[in-house]
Design an enzyme around this catalytic site. Structure first.
Site, PDB file in Angstrom:
ATOM      1  N   LYS A 154     -13.367   4.700  10.773  1.00  0.00           N
ATOM      2  CA  LYS A 154     -12.783   5.849  10.091  1.00  0.00           C
ATOM      3  C   LYS A 154     -13.890   6.619   9.365  1.00  0.00           C
ATOM      4  O   LYS A 154     -14.945   6.016   9.117  1.00  0.00           O
ATOM      5  CB  LYS A 154     -11.687   5.394   9.137  1.00  0.00           C
ATOM      6  CG  LYS A 154     -12.197   4.718   7.864  1.00  0.00           C
ATOM      7  CD  LYS A 154     -11.112   4.638   6.825  1.00  0.00           C
ATOM      8  CE  LYS A 154     -11.723   4.399   5.472  1.00  0.00           C
ATOM      9  NZ  LYS A 154     -10.820   4.294   4.370  1.00  0.00           N
ATOM     10  N   LYS A 188      -6.562  -8.121   8.167  1.00  0.00           N
ATOM     11  CA  LYS A 188      -6.390  -9.070   7.056  1.00  0.00           C
ATOM     12  C   LYS A 188      -5.356 -10.131   7.432  1.00  0.00           C
ATOM     13  O   LYS A 188      -4.337  -9.819   8.030  1.00  0.00           O
ATOM     14  CB  LYS A 188      -5.937  -8.323   5.790  1.00  0.00           C
ATOM     15  CG  LYS A 188      -7.052  -7.507   5.163  1.00  0.00           C
ATOM     16  CD  LYS A 188      -6.576  -6.836   3.901  1.00  0.00           C
ATOM     17  CE  LYS A 188      -7.635  -5.938   3.322  1.00  0.00           C
ATOM     18  NZ  LYS A 188      -8.752  -6.681   2.735  1.00  0.00           N
ATOM     19  N   GLU A 222      -7.345   0.220  -6.937  1.00  0.00           N
ATOM     20  CA  GLU A 222      -8.713  -0.236  -7.200  1.00  0.00           C
ATOM     21  C   GLU A 222      -9.052   0.033  -8.655  1.00  0.00           C
ATOM     22  O   GLU A 222      -8.537   0.991  -9.245  1.00  0.00           O
ATOM     23  CB  GLU A 222      -9.694   0.537  -6.327  1.00  0.00           C
ATOM     24  CG  GLU A 222      -9.557   0.230  -4.858  1.00  0.00           C
ATOM     25  CD  GLU A 222     -10.503   1.067  -4.038  1.00  0.00           C
ATOM     26  OE1 GLU A 222     -11.651   0.654  -3.858  1.00  0.00           O
ATOM     27  OE2 GLU A 222     -10.095   2.157  -3.605  1.00  0.00           O
ATOM     28  N   ASP A 240      -7.840   9.324   2.739  1.00  0.00           N
ATOM     29  CA  ASP A 240      -8.679   8.131   2.798  1.00  0.00           C
ATOM     30  C   ASP A 240      -7.849   6.848   2.850  1.00  0.00           C
ATOM     31  O   ASP A 240      -8.274   5.861   3.442  1.00  0.00           O
ATOM     32  CB  ASP A 240      -9.595   8.109   1.554  1.00  0.00           C
ATOM     33  CG  ASP A 240     -10.702   7.084   1.679  1.00  0.00           C
ATOM     34  OD1 ASP A 240     -11.373   7.077   2.722  1.00  0.00           O
ATOM     35  OD2 ASP A 240     -10.894   6.293   0.739  1.00  0.00           O
ATOM     36  N   HIS A 245      -4.348   3.206   6.017  1.00  0.00           N
ATOM     37  CA  HIS A 245      -3.962   1.864   5.563  1.00  0.00           C
ATOM     38  C   HIS A 245      -2.496   1.768   5.148  1.00  0.00           C
ATOM     39  O   HIS A 245      -1.765   0.895   5.591  1.00  0.00           O
ATOM     40  CB  HIS A 245      -4.818   1.425   4.366  1.00  0.00           C
ATOM     41  CG  HIS A 245      -6.290   1.540   4.598  1.00  0.00           C
ATOM     42  ND1 HIS A 245      -6.872   1.173   5.785  1.00  0.00           N
ATOM     43  CD2 HIS A 245      -7.298   1.969   3.807  1.00  0.00           C
ATOM     44  CE1 HIS A 245      -8.174   1.375   5.706  1.00  0.00           C
ATOM     45  NE2 HIS A 245      -8.459   1.861   4.524  1.00  0.00           N
ATOM     46  N   LYS A 345      -7.822   5.097  -7.512  1.00  0.00           N
ATOM     47  CA  LYS A 345      -9.058   4.502  -8.025  1.00  0.00           C
ATOM     48  C   LYS A 345      -9.003   4.494  -9.546  1.00  0.00           C
ATOM     49  O   LYS A 345      -8.300   5.293 -10.147  1.00  0.00           O
ATOM     50  CB  LYS A 345     -10.253   5.311  -7.541  1.00  0.00           C
ATOM     51  CG  LYS A 345     -10.395   5.216  -6.015  1.00  0.00           C
ATOM     52  CD  LYS A 345     -11.715   5.693  -5.533  1.00  0.00           C
ATOM     53  CE  LYS A 345     -11.843   5.553  -4.033  1.00  0.00           C
ATOM     54  NZ  LYS A 345     -12.112   4.203  -3.569  1.00  0.00           N
TER      55      LYS A 345
END
Ligand code: NAP
Length: 501
Positions: A154, A188, A222, A240, A245, A345
């Site tokens: 990506k 994962k 995060e 992003d 995701h 974030k």
């Protein structure tokens, strides 16, 4: 519980892995350590080659030295075996090459074996602007065989149009069954376990629908910021994180049972979910989405660099570092069940998890003093502490009469299985060699995801509303809390588990 080895090691055929962008951060931090662990487990040996390609004028020795450092810094001491590292490094060689300069492409024929039993894979760990020339020249020079594989990192575009452009350039050389688009979330363990949980048990599937599930939350948060990375300012949290995701996780939670775990069977079902997402357009964007950017103040009023101060350019920026979305899937199974997505974030906690909130019981037989039963909740934690917890009501043990209590049935992978949890890239890198595309995104999936994202981005770009700021160390703008509380629900926080009734 059992500490028996939980998986078998099945060796892969020998391969020639050509890594474009070999001098970069991704190769050093993720690809080399992942390959080392697979080598250590005996999944491949010195018959395989890892060939680095970049413009920087390194040689084999320099690349091996970088690979050694990458292993030594990433692998825990128990997994560092000097003899194995030496053998692993023998797989490495390096070719200096500017992949955009057709007239000066290095001769790779000495590095690539023609033997059909040797799998040939090209890993493009470079910016997407270099994908097209690499593919074109690989084809023109005869290195791209019909059976070779291409791995793409990506970002695969910044909207539907640019994503199509990339896919078309790649598609002129490589057929779809040769292309592996990485979304490392899919590698994962817990994400794969979600499929097992849903489709290898009878317990959940009959209640996996709007009759029994109240809502679903997906959080990827995060605590670190963007650390001034310029690329982030071009993308933002929606592109992003949500486009790939979070939507991929949503697909795995919401899809119908596929007929098999064959790659296209699974991807067909994921695509259907993406196409069933109710478009968020026009005025709905302000109602159903929240964006924000972190400021330079923490929750305890300390001063830290905010997003704008971290940006090297020092320019003003409208890039969002937080997104929350209330999504809906328009089909029989999910009609009326909101999916709350949030990512950001500099938030309060680093956590990736999926929360399935079941409906409340229809009628309580317990008195107020005994406690009110809380709805069951299934929490699938991707990181940290990968595992699954099912929250159930029990009677508080011991004398003193009836007292209700909610406890988690805890399947913490780290505690239950003594084996090391493999990094996502370990699985994905070797799935490419095995020719298994199950955990990679198909072109139509990617484009459907962009088609859903684009109108949200467009409405934000056209909006006169200022971008809300949020305090570092919190859960984002207050509007995100309002987004879910308006519906009479709350965001699940990790420490909710400990709350008394
Ligand atoms: N780092 C991560 O964790 C991560 C995660 C997901 C996706 N990605 C994506 O993976 C790609 C690589 O990321 P990175 O973090 O490794 O970036 P990086 O550290 O900046 O490395 C970029 C690599 O590309 C090569 N390169 C740069 N410009 C080039 C050009 N014009 N032509 C040919 N090669 C060029 C560089 O090598 P030379 O200068 O020696 O040619 C270097 O090896 C990016 O698209 C990034 O978005 C990275």
């Amino acid at each position: 519980m059992s500490s028996e080895p939980s998986s078998r090691i099945i060796p892969v055929p020998p391969f020639d892995y050509l890594v474009f962008g070999a001098t970069g951060d991704l190769t050093r931090r993720k690809l080399i350590p992942a390959l080392y662990h697979r080598f250590l487990d005996g999944q491949f040996d010195e018959r395989s080659r890892i060939i680095g390609i970049s413009r920087t004028p390194w040689d084999d020795d320099k690349f091996r030295q970088v690979a050694r450092e990458a292993v030594e810094t990433s692998a825990q001491e128990t997994y560092r075996d000097e003899a194995v590292i030496e053998r692993f490094l023998r797989c490495f060689s390096y070719v200096p090459n500017d992949p955009r300069d057709r007239d000066h492409w290095a001769d790779l024929s000495g590095h690539l074996r023609e033997d059909a039993d040797v799998v040939r894979a090209f890993y493009l760990a470079v910016a997407p602007s270099v994908f097209a020339p690499i593919c074109t020249y690989l084809s023109e020079m005869g290195y791209a065989r019909r059976d070779s594989r291409l791995v793409l990192e990506k970002p695969l575009g910044h909207d539907l149009a640019s994503s199509r452009q990339i896919n078309e350039a790649v598609g002129r050389v490589f057929a779809e069954d040769q292309v592996y688009r990485i979304d490392h979330y899919l590698g994962k363990e817990t994400v794969q376990n979600l499929l097992t949980l849903r489709f290898a048990n009878t317990l959940f599937e009959p209640i996996w629908n709007s009759a029994h599930i109240d809502h679903i939350q997906l959080t990827v948060s995060e605590t670190i910021g963007t650390e001034g990375r310029a690329y982030y300012d071009q993308s933002g949290a929606l592109r992003d994180m949500v486009q790939n995701h979070l939507l991929q996780l949503l697909c795995l939670v919401a899809m119908e049972p596929p007929p098999s775990d064959e790659a296209n069977a699974l991807r067909d079902e994921k695509r259907k979910v993406l196409r069933s997402l109710r478009p968020i357009v026009g005025e709905d964007v302000a109602r159903l989405t929240v964006r924000g950017q972190y400021t330079g103040v923490t929750s305890d009023n300390a001063r830290v660099p905010g997003y704008l101060e971290e940006l090297e350019s020092g320019e003003p920026s409208e890039t969002e570092t937080f997104v929350a979305v209330r999504a809906e899937i328009e089909n029989w199974r999910w009609k009326g069940v909101p999916f709350y997505l949030r990512t950001g974030k500099r938030l309060a906690n680093k956590v990736s998890e999926i929360v399935i909130q079941f409906r409340a019981i229809p009628h309580s037989i317990f008195t107020y003093a005994e406690g009110s039963p809380r709805p069951n909740r299934l929490v699938i934690r991707l990181q940290p502490d990968e595992g699954v917890r099912l929250f159930l009501m029990i009677k508080d043990p011991g004398p003193g009469g009836m007292r209700l209590r909610q406890v988690p049935l805890n399947l913490s992978f780290a505690e239950t299985f003594s084996a090391r949890m493999p990094e996502a890239y370990e699985r994905l890198l070797l799935d490419v060699i095995r020719g298994n595309q199950t955990l990679f995104m198909r072109r139509d999936e990617l484009e459907s995801a962009w088609a859903w994202i684009d109108p949200i981005r467009k409405a934000w770009d056209e909006s006169d509303e200022p971008l809300p700021a949020y305090t570092v160390g919190t859960w984002g703008p207050t509007a995100s809390v309002a987004l879910i509380e308006r519906d009479g629900r709350t965001w699940h926080e990790a420490n909710d588990d400990a709350k008394p009734l």
